[in-house]
Design a protein around this motif. Structure first.
Motif, PDB file in Angstrom:
ATOM      1  N   PRO A 161       0.819  -1.225   0.000  1.00  0.00           N
ATOM      2  CA  PRO A 161       0.000   0.000   0.000  1.00  0.00           C
ATOM      3  C   PRO A 161       0.851   1.274   0.000  1.00  0.00           C
ATOM      4  N   ILE A 162       0.387   2.263  -0.761  1.00  0.00           N
ATOM      5  CA  ILE A 162       0.993   3.594  -0.783  1.00  0.00           C
ATOM      6  C   ILE A 162      -0.032   4.574  -0.216  1.00  0.00           C
ATOM      7  N   TYR A 163       0.392   5.392   0.755  1.00  0.00           N
ATOM      8  CA  TYR A 163      -0.519   6.298   1.441  1.00  0.00           C
ATOM      9  C   TYR A 163      -0.206   7.759   1.108  1.00  0.00           C
ATOM     10  N   ALA A 164      -1.238   8.588   1.174  1.00  0.00           N
ATOM     11  CA  ALA A 164      -1.049  10.025   0.956  1.00  0.00           C
ATOM     12  C   ALA A 164      -0.255  10.614   2.117  1.00  0.00           C
ATOM     13  N   LEU A 189      -8.659  10.973 -10.364  1.00  0.00           N
ATOM     14  CA  LEU A 189      -8.442  12.395 -10.610  1.00  0.00           C
ATOM     15  C   LEU A 189      -9.584  13.216  -9.998  1.00  0.00           C
ATOM     16  N   GLY A 190      -9.204  14.226  -9.223  1.00  0.00           N
ATOM     17  CA  GLY A 190     -10.198  15.090  -8.587  1.00  0.00           C
ATOM     18  C   GLY A 190     -10.627  14.642  -7.208  1.00  0.00           C
ATOM     19  N   ASP A 191     -10.212  13.444  -6.791  1.00  0.00           N
ATOM     20  CA  ASP A 191     -10.567  12.974  -5.447  1.00  0.00           C
ATOM     21  C   ASP A 191      -9.957  13.877  -4.371  1.00  0.00           C
ATOM     22  N   VAL A 192     -10.714  14.078  -3.301  1.00  0.00           N
ATOM     23  CA  VAL A 192     -10.182  14.750  -2.112  1.00  0.00           C
ATOM     24  C   VAL A 192      -9.747  13.657  -1.145  1.00  0.00           C
ATOM     25  N   VAL A 193      -8.459  13.586  -0.867  1.00  0.00           N
ATOM     26  CA  VAL A 193      -7.930  12.517  -0.025  1.00  0.00           C
ATOM     27  C   VAL A 193      -7.434  13.091   1.302  1.00  0.00           C
ATOM     28  N   GLN A 251      -4.423   8.190   3.691  1.00  0.00           N
ATOM     29  CA  GLN A 251      -5.389   7.419   2.900  1.00  0.00           C
ATOM     30  C   GLN A 251      -4.687   6.615   1.808  1.00  0.00           C
ATOM     31  N   LEU A 252      -5.165   5.398   1.540  1.00  0.00           N
ATOM     32  CA  LEU A 252      -4.611   4.555   0.484  1.00  0.00           C
ATOM     33  C   LEU A 252      -4.892   5.195  -0.870  1.00  0.00           C
ATOM     34  N   ILE A 253      -3.827   5.367  -1.682  1.00  0.00           N
ATOM     35  CA  ILE A 253      -4.005   6.004  -2.997  1.00  0.00           C
ATOM     36  C   ILE A 253      -3.484   5.139  -4.141  1.00  0.00           C
ATOM     37  N   ALA A 254      -2.585   4.185  -3.853  1.00  0.00           N
ATOM     38  CA  ALA A 254      -2.008   3.343  -4.914  1.00  0.00           C
ATOM     39  C   ALA A 254      -1.298   2.155  -4.275  1.00  0.00           C
ATOM     40  N   ARG A 255      -0.705   1.317  -5.148  1.00  0.00           N
ATOM     41  CA  ARG A 255       0.065   0.168  -4.659  1.00  0.00           C
ATOM     42  C   ARG A 255       1.390   0.096  -5.418  1.00  0.00           C
TER      43      ARG A 255
END
Length: 291
Positions: free
Chosen positions: A189-192, A233-237, A241-245
């Motif tokens: 997991p990659i987090y903001a 795209l455009g998400d408010v994180v 928060q998990l954003i990618a892997r």
């Protein structure tokens, strides 16, 4: 006849004396009633003045208490009264008024109480402005701190390549490495690192599958070489928060996260923001359900 005349004079004199004293008694009774009524009105007015004087004292005591509270809040928030944001907005406290009200004279005139109430109204307004400014400064500082990318984007400590000049492992050219490389298994997991708006969530040549987050005030972070992208795209994180892997897309020699921090488009060393492992463990614990 002389005797009869004497009797008539005596009777007339008696009637006049009786009438005269009756009138005096009536006038005296009216004066007494008017005096009693006036005294009652005076007593009622004095009673009202006394109550107003007590309220003036109570209001001033509350003002002094509010001032103490605002100072304690500012101190707890790490805001000094000499800070530029607050120096020009501090309400001046009237020590003379406080001391005079400590021994309030219940015989104050209504005019004097009116002056004090006007003064208190002005101080209340200044105190309200002070609390508004304090809230504004706290909100701004909290927002600035929240925008800092100080959440570790991956739960791995090892850094394969630091920020700085190096020979690119793919092109072989000497170039500035604009971030940190964290080796990790595919799918990690990659987090903001901080909250913001997703400004990129797509495949970008060189970066591979990339997520970029705009944190405001010119600050942004990039998360490259992902195997999959979770955020859109455009998400408010939010921070953490998990954003990618993790993956190895783009110009990559192995599975890892390439993490960048940018200010006004210029790359900064992420180590300036990322915390130590102990701090990271505490952040993860706070994000766990029930914590």
């Amino acid at each position: 006849m002389l005797a009869a005349a004497s009797l008539g004079v005596s009777a007339g004199a008696g009637a006049w004396v009786q009438s005269h004293w009756s009138e005096r008694d009536a006038v005296s009774g009216q004066d007494a009633g008017a005096h009693a009524s006036q005294q009652a009105r005076s007593d009622a007015m004095q009673d009202n003045v006394n109550r107003l004087a007590e309220k003036v004292g109570d209001l001033q005591a509350k003002l002094i208490e509010m001032d103490g509270v605002s100072k304690r809040v500012a101190k707890a928030a790490g805001i000094a009264y000499t800070d530029p944001e607050l120096a020009d907005s501090m309400p001046a406290q009237d020590a003379d008024l406080a001391s005079s009200l400590a021994g309030t004279d219940l015989g104050w005139s209504a005019d004097r109480l009116g002056e004090q109430l006007d003064h208190l109204a002005k101080q209340m307004s200044e105190q309200q402005d002070w609390f508004t400014m304090l809230d504004s400064v706290l909100t701004e500082r909290t927002g600035n701190e929240a925008r800092l990318p100080n959440y570790r984007p991956i739960d791995y400590d090892e850094v394969a390549s630091s920020f700085g000049w190096r020979r690119h492992p793919v092109t072989g050219r000497h170039a500035l490495h604009e971030g940190l490389d964290f080796p990790a298994p595919k799918g990690t997991p990659i987090y903001a690192a901080s909250g913001g708006v997703v400004s990129e969530a797509r495949y970008v040549p060189g970066y591979g599958k990339l997520v970029e987050i705009n944190h405001g005030n010119g600050m942004s972070t990039r998360y490259a070489h992902a195997s999959s992208i979770v955020a859109k795209l455009g998400d408010v994180v939010e921070k953490g928060q998990l954003i990618a892997r993790v993956g190895s897309t783009g110009q990559s020699t192995g599975s890892h996260l390439h993490f960048e921090v940018r200010m006004a488009g210029h790359a900064l060393d992420p180590n300036l923001f990322l915390p130590a492992r102990e701090y990271m463990d505490n952040q993860i614990a706070q994000l766990e359900p029930g914590k």
